[in-house]
Structures are given as C-alpha cells and as structure tokens.
Design a protein around this motif. Structure first.
Motif, PDB file in Angstrom:
ATOM      1  N   HIS A  89       1.724  -2.075   9.346  1.00 26.29           N
ATOM      2  CA  HIS A  89       0.373  -2.840   8.975  1.00 26.29           C
ATOM      3  C   HIS A  89      -0.619  -2.731  10.392  1.00 26.29           C
ATOM      4  O   HIS A  89      -1.706  -3.163  10.017  1.00 26.29           O
ATOM      5  CB  HIS A  89       0.849  -4.044   8.871  1.00 26.29           C
ATOM      6  N   GLY A 115       3.347  -1.272  -1.139  1.00 28.69           N
ATOM      7  CA  GLY A 115       2.075  -1.416  -1.578  1.00 28.69           C
ATOM      8  C   GLY A 115       1.330  -0.061  -1.775  1.00 28.69           C
ATOM      9  O   GLY A 115       1.907   0.990  -1.489  1.00 28.69           O
ATOM     10  N   LYS A 117      -2.507  -0.440  -1.491  1.00 26.67           N
ATOM     11  CA  LYS A 117      -3.825  -0.618  -1.219  1.00 26.67           C
ATOM     12  C   LYS A 117      -4.352   0.787  -0.280  1.00 26.67           C
ATOM     13  O   LYS A 117      -3.511   1.295   0.435  1.00 26.67           O
ATOM     14  CB  LYS A 117      -4.239  -1.779  -1.052  1.00 26.67           C
ATOM     15  N   PRO A 118      -5.574   0.907  -0.041  1.00 29.67           N
ATOM     16  CA  PRO A 118      -6.039   1.939   0.765  1.00 29.67           C
ATOM     17  C   PRO A 118      -5.357   2.065   2.306  1.00 29.67           C
ATOM     18  O   PRO A 118      -4.889   2.864   2.719  1.00 29.67           O
ATOM     19  CB  PRO A 118      -7.571   1.616   0.969  1.00 29.67           C
ATOM     20  N   SER A 119      -4.869   0.815   2.903  1.00 28.82           N
ATOM     21  CA  SER A 119      -4.770   0.809   4.252  1.00 28.82           C
ATOM     22  C   SER A 119      -3.173   1.284   4.059  1.00 28.82           C
ATOM     23  O   SER A 119      -2.391   2.011   5.155  1.00 28.82           O
ATOM     24  CB  SER A 119      -4.575  -0.434   4.859  1.00 28.82           C
ATOM     25  N   ARG A 120      -2.475   1.042   2.861  1.00 28.25           N
ATOM     26  CA  ARG A 120      -0.951   1.459   2.710  1.00 28.25           C
ATOM     27  C   ARG A 120      -0.989   3.152   2.500  1.00 28.25           C
ATOM     28  O   ARG A 120      -0.178   3.722   2.998  1.00 28.25           O
ATOM     29  CB  ARG A 120      -0.212   0.805   1.550  1.00 28.25           C
ATOM     30  N   SER A 144       5.408  -9.241   0.175  1.00 24.26           N
ATOM     31  CA  SER A 144       4.112  -9.712  -0.388  1.00 24.26           C
ATOM     32  C   SER A 144       4.646 -11.107  -0.853  1.00 24.26           C
ATOM     33  O   SER A 144       3.370 -11.524  -1.689  1.00 24.26           O
ATOM     34  CB  SER A 144       3.157  -8.819  -0.969  1.00 24.26           C
ATOM     35  N   GLN A 160      -4.255  -6.237 -13.695  1.00 26.18           N
ATOM     36  CA  GLN A 160      -3.015  -5.917 -12.754  1.00 26.18           C
ATOM     37  C   GLN A 160      -2.416  -4.717 -13.140  1.00 26.18           C
ATOM     38  O   GLN A 160      -1.972  -3.983 -12.363  1.00 26.18           O
ATOM     39  CB  GLN A 160      -2.111  -7.185 -12.810  1.00 26.18           C
ATOM     40  N   THR A 163      -4.484  -1.964 -12.153  1.00 26.62           N
ATOM     41  CA  THR A 163      -4.411  -1.540 -10.700  1.00 26.62           C
ATOM     42  C   THR A 163      -3.187  -0.930 -10.321  1.00 26.62           C
ATOM     43  O   THR A 163      -3.314   0.054  -9.451  1.00 26.62           O
ATOM     44  CB  THR A 163      -4.483  -3.113 -10.133  1.00 26.62           C
ATOM     45  N   GLU A 166      -3.191   2.573 -11.168  1.00 23.93           N
ATOM     46  CA  GLU A 166      -4.217   3.339 -10.294  1.00 23.93           C
ATOM     47  C   GLU A 166      -3.413   3.627  -9.040  1.00 23.93           C
ATOM     48  O   GLU A 166      -3.315   4.826  -8.449  1.00 23.93           O
ATOM     49  CB  GLU A 166      -5.263   2.724 -10.175  1.00 23.93           C
ATOM     50  N   HIS A 167      -2.757   2.672  -8.448  1.00 22.60           N
ATOM     51  CA  HIS A 167      -2.188   2.710  -7.097  1.00 22.60           C
ATOM     52  C   HIS A 167      -0.898   3.796  -6.995  1.00 22.60           C
ATOM     53  O   HIS A 167      -0.728   4.493  -6.542  1.00 22.60           O
ATOM     54  CB  HIS A 167      -1.465   1.418  -6.657  1.00 22.60           C
ATOM     55  N   GLU A 170      -2.700   7.051  -6.875  1.00 23.99           N
ATOM     56  CA  GLU A 170      -3.118   7.423  -5.506  1.00 23.99           C
ATOM     57  C   GLU A 170      -1.938   7.349  -4.477  1.00 23.99           C
ATOM     58  O   GLU A 170      -1.905   8.239  -3.571  1.00 23.99           O
ATOM     59  CB  GLU A 170      -3.830   6.160  -4.929  1.00 23.99           C
TER      60      GLU A 170
END
Ligand code: KIV
Length: 267
Positions: A89, A115, A117-120, A144, A160, A163, A166-167, A170
């Motif tokens: 992280h 996870g 999200k973009p940072s992951r 989390s 949700q 999302t 989509e994740h 990605e």
C-alpha cells in the motif's frame, strides 16, 4: 508442477481448478498428497493459526515463515503466498521488495493481493513487471473489513456489482494471471468468469467460477466459525479433543503405556 499456463489451459478446457490453503509442513504435505492444483498460504493464518480475530495483524515475516514450512511439505505444488495488509500500500518500491521476499525467502511461485482500485492495479503492474505472477482478490476482501463495515457479501447492489465487474476487467488488463472472488452473489461470479479470460477461483461466489478455494481448517471442521459457503468434510474439532482426552484418561488410569509401547518392559 503446475504453472501459470496450466491454469490458463484448465480454464480454456473447462477443468475446475482446486485451491486449498496450507500454512505449515503437515498441511502442505496433506494438501499435496490430495493432489490439489494450488496451495494458498493465506493471511487467514492470522485467524486459524495465530488466533487473531481478523487478518490485519499478519506480517510479511509471518507469511514468509509459514510459506517456507508449507513448501517443505509440498515441494511439487504451485504455491501462492498472500501479501499481508499494508505490504503493498505504501510505495511501489516496497511493494516489489515485499513480493520478491515471498518468492525468494518463502519459496512461493506467485503472490496474492486484495482490491481492484487504481493504486492496486499499479501494484499488480509493478509486481508483474518483476516477473512475479500475481493473483488478485475481489469482493469481500478481508483486509478491508474496517472500510467495508464488517464481513458482508459484496456486489448485491447494482452499482457495486458493476464496480466489481469493472475491477475484474482492469485486473486482467493489469496482468494478474488469476482472480479470487470472495463473498459475492452467484450471478456476479458467473458474469466475471464469463467476461475475463484469466481463471477465477471462488469462495462464497457460487458455482460458475473456474475453480474453488476453501481454508484447510474449514474443510476439516477445525475453525471456530462456519460461514454459509463452508462445507465441513470432517469434524476434527471433535476428533482432536476426544483423542487427547482419551490419551489423558489412559495415563491417569495406568493404561498407557502398555507393554507394546515400552522398550524391554519389566516382566
Ligand atoms: O487468506 C485466505 O485464506 C484467503 C482465501 C480465503 C481466499 O484469502
């Protein structure tokens, strides 16, 4: 030994992939003897081995220590080691260093992180760039729980659901070779598994994922809790104390050790 290409082919051929957790020499040995496809040294070890109430206190050293032991028991099985909370992280440098430690010190073949999200995604790309295969993990991500407000099924609401879908897309683009899906509705597990080309491994994600994972202690009926998605294939939580109680009773009653357990018994 299986490798990333084996799992890709298994999905293509419609062969279900089996993943089971192991944390030490005996569990590694038994899981390998059972011919499972992948061992996961999960941070669930914090709960089932170390007795913490969640996975958040598990350290990189804990995972390295347990991965080494599992590897000694399972020398011919593909091992994925979990990256613990806060080990991916902070910075990409630290992330890469920590992932590499699980491979070089622990003896794992791949690492897993939670996870999408973009940072992951950045973390996944950085680790994959070091030639370390990555398993991602979406849905109910136990690291989390404070942010999620507890162990709740994820993706029930429309927004949700989208999302998480989509994740998943990605994550595939970022280069992960496999995706664990935990605690989501069956329909979401099905849609993700049909949409992405990397294998999905479900735990509480219904029947349509490309494989299933369960925690060793859950399969054997040794854990304190039994979530809905867990099936016990044994009741070691009864067998173990009963066996130890039997030993204790034999000692107290002078029945153990009997002749057969004594070197040169006095006649
Ligand atoms: O830590 C773990 O054992 C896991 C599985 C539940 C997928 O992440």
């Amino acid at each position: 030994m299986n490798n990333v290409n084996t799992f890709k082919k298994m999905k293509k051929d419609g062969h279900k992939i089996v993943m089971v957790t192991a944390y030490d020499y005996p569990s590694g040995k038994y899981v390998q003897e059972a011919e499972v496809d992948i061992i996961l040294v999960g941070d669930s070890l914090g709960m089932v081995i170390l007795g913490y109430e969640d996975t958040l206190k598990v350290t990189l050293d804990d995972i390295i220590h347990h991965t080494r032991a599992a590897r000694r028991g399972a020398d011919d099985t593909f091992i994925v080691a979990d990256m613990p909370f806060m080990s991916y992280h902070l910075s990409l440098e630290e992330t890469k260093e920590n992932a590499a430690m699980l491979i070089t010190q622990g003896g794992a073949n791949a690492v897993k992180l939670e996870g999408g999200k973009p940072s992951r995604l950045e973390a996944i790309r950085a680790i994959v760039d070091c030639e370390i295969p990555v398993v991602a993990h979406l849905g109910l991500t136990p690291q989390s729980i404070n942010a999620l407000g507890g162990y709740r099924v994820q993706g029930k609401k429309k927004e949700q659901f989208s999302t998480i879908l989509e994740h998943a897309k990605e994550i595939e683009k970022a280069g992960a070779f496999m995706l664990v899906l935990e605690g989501i509705p069956e329909e979401l597990g099905k849609q993700i598994s049909e949409t992405i080309s990397i294998p999905t491994i479900g735990i509480g994600a219904g029947r349509y994922t490309d494989g299933q994972v369960l925690v060793y202690h859950d399969i054997l009926g040794m854990a304190d809790l039994k979530p809905k998605f867990v099936k016990h294939y044994a009741q070691l939580n009864q067998v173990i104390p009963a066996s130890i109680k039997h030993f204790s009773k034999d000692v107290k009653e002078g029945k153990f050790p009997s002749d057969e357990y004594i070197y040169n018994p006095i006649k």
